[in-house]
Design a protein around this motif. Structure first.
Motif, PDB file in Angstrom:
ATOM      1  N   UNK A  45       0.834  -1.196   0.000  1.00 54.29           N
ATOM      2  CA  UNK A  45       0.000   0.000   0.000  1.00 54.29           C
ATOM      3  C   UNK A  45       0.874   1.253   0.000  1.00 54.29           C
ATOM      4  N   UNK A  46       1.938   1.245   0.807  1.00 54.66           N
ATOM      5  CA  UNK A  46       2.867   2.373   0.828  1.00 54.66           C
ATOM      6  C   UNK A  46       3.529   2.533  -0.533  1.00 54.66           C
ATOM      7  N   UNK A  47       4.002   1.430  -1.090  1.00 55.43           N
ATOM      8  CA  UNK A  47       4.737   1.454  -2.352  1.00 55.43           C
ATOM      9  C   UNK A  47       3.866   1.976  -3.498  1.00 55.43           C
ATOM     10  N   UNK A  48       2.597   1.651  -3.469  1.00 52.80           N
ATOM     11  CA  UNK A  48       1.689   2.066  -4.540  1.00 52.80           C
ATOM     12  C   UNK A  48       1.211   3.506  -4.402  1.00 52.80           C
ATOM     13  N   UNK A  49       1.552   4.171  -3.292  1.00 52.85           N
ATOM     14  CA  UNK A  49       1.162   5.561  -3.081  1.00 52.85           C
ATOM     15  C   UNK A  49       2.413   6.393  -2.832  1.00 52.85           C
ATOM     16  N   UNK A  50       2.926   7.077  -3.847  1.00 54.67           N
ATOM     17  CA  UNK A  50       4.175   7.837  -3.696  1.00 54.67           C
ATOM     18  C   UNK A  50       4.132   8.864  -2.570  1.00 54.67           C
ATOM     19  N   UNK A  51       2.946   9.341  -2.212  1.00 54.29           N
ATOM     20  CA  UNK A  51       2.842  10.317  -1.125  1.00 54.29           C
ATOM     21  C   UNK A  51       3.279   9.735   0.212  1.00 54.29           C
ATOM     22  N   UNK A  52       3.423   8.433   0.297  1.00 57.96           N
ATOM     23  CA  UNK A  52       3.872   7.790   1.530  1.00 57.96           C
ATOM     24  C   UNK A  52       5.326   8.107   1.848  1.00 57.96           C
ATOM     25  N   UNK A  53       6.059   8.576   0.866  1.00 58.45           N
ATOM     26  CA  UNK A  53       7.498   8.749   1.025  1.00 58.45           C
ATOM     27  C   UNK A  53       7.947  10.208   1.114  1.00 58.45           C
ATOM     28  N   UNK A  54       7.030  11.144   1.027  1.00 49.37           N
ATOM     29  CA  UNK A  54       7.452  12.538   1.168  1.00 49.37           C
ATOM     30  C   UNK A  54       6.419  13.316   1.972  1.00 49.37           C
ATOM     31  N   UNK A  55       6.878  14.402   2.541  1.00 49.42           N
ATOM     32  CA  UNK A  55       5.982  15.298   3.253  1.00 49.42           C
ATOM     33  C   UNK A  55       6.377  16.734   2.952  1.00 49.42           C
ATOM     34  N   UNK A  56       5.413  17.612   3.025  1.00 47.24           N
ATOM     35  CA  UNK A  56       5.669  19.016   2.758  1.00 47.24           C
ATOM     36  C   UNK A  56       6.491  19.608   3.893  1.00 47.24           C
ATOM     37  N   UNK A  57       7.483  20.388   3.538  1.00 46.94           N
ATOM     38  CA  UNK A  57       8.317  21.044   4.543  1.00 46.94           C
ATOM     39  C   UNK A  57       7.503  22.110   5.266  1.00 46.94           C
ATOM     40  N   UNK A  58       7.678  22.200   6.565  1.00 46.97           N
ATOM     41  CA  UNK A  58       6.996  23.208   7.364  1.00 46.97           C
ATOM     42  C   UNK A  58       7.777  24.513   7.246  1.00 46.97           C
ATOM     43  N   UNK A  59       7.106  25.570   6.859  1.00 43.43           N
ATOM     44  CA  UNK A  59       7.738  26.898   6.694  1.00 43.43           C
ATOM     45  C   UNK A  59       8.952  26.849   5.774  1.00 43.43           C
ATOM     46  N   UNK A  60       8.958  25.886   4.847  1.00 47.45           N
ATOM     47  CA  UNK A  60      10.055  25.744   3.879  1.00 47.45           C
ATOM     48  C   UNK A  60      11.431  25.611   4.559  1.00 47.45           C
ATOM     49  N   UNK A  61      11.453  25.031   5.765  1.00 51.76           N
ATOM     50  CA  UNK A  61      12.728  24.797   6.455  1.00 51.76           C
ATOM     51  C   UNK A  61      13.445  23.638   5.816  1.00 51.76           C
ATOM     52  N   UNK A  62      14.770  23.717   5.784  1.00 51.28           N
ATOM     53  CA  UNK A  62      15.554  22.624   5.204  1.00 51.28           C
ATOM     54  C   UNK A  62      16.191  21.814   6.282  1.00 51.28           C
TER      55      UNK A  62
END
Length: 62
Positions: A45-62
């Protein structure tokens, strides 16, 4: 350039992605759908949903 733009806005969990790719390949060689465990199903299920592997950065912090 696309990678730089992506990395500016998102954080990729590349360690989990690599592990899932490796485990998926192993499962496809050794596994059988009838013998799938909850862990195997979660992996797919994780593998079939690419969104499982990334998240939006909070306040564009690196």
């Amino acid at each position: 350039m696309l990678e730089a733009l992506f990395n500016e806005k998102f954080e990729l969990n590349d360690e989990l992605l690599r592990k899932d790719i490796r485990d998926r390949e192993l499962y496809s060689i050794l596994g059988d759908d009838e013998d799938a465990t909850k862990k195997d199903i979660a992996l797919m299920e994780r593998y079939n949903d690419p969104r499982s592997y990334y998240q939006k950065r909070i306040n564009n912090e690196k």
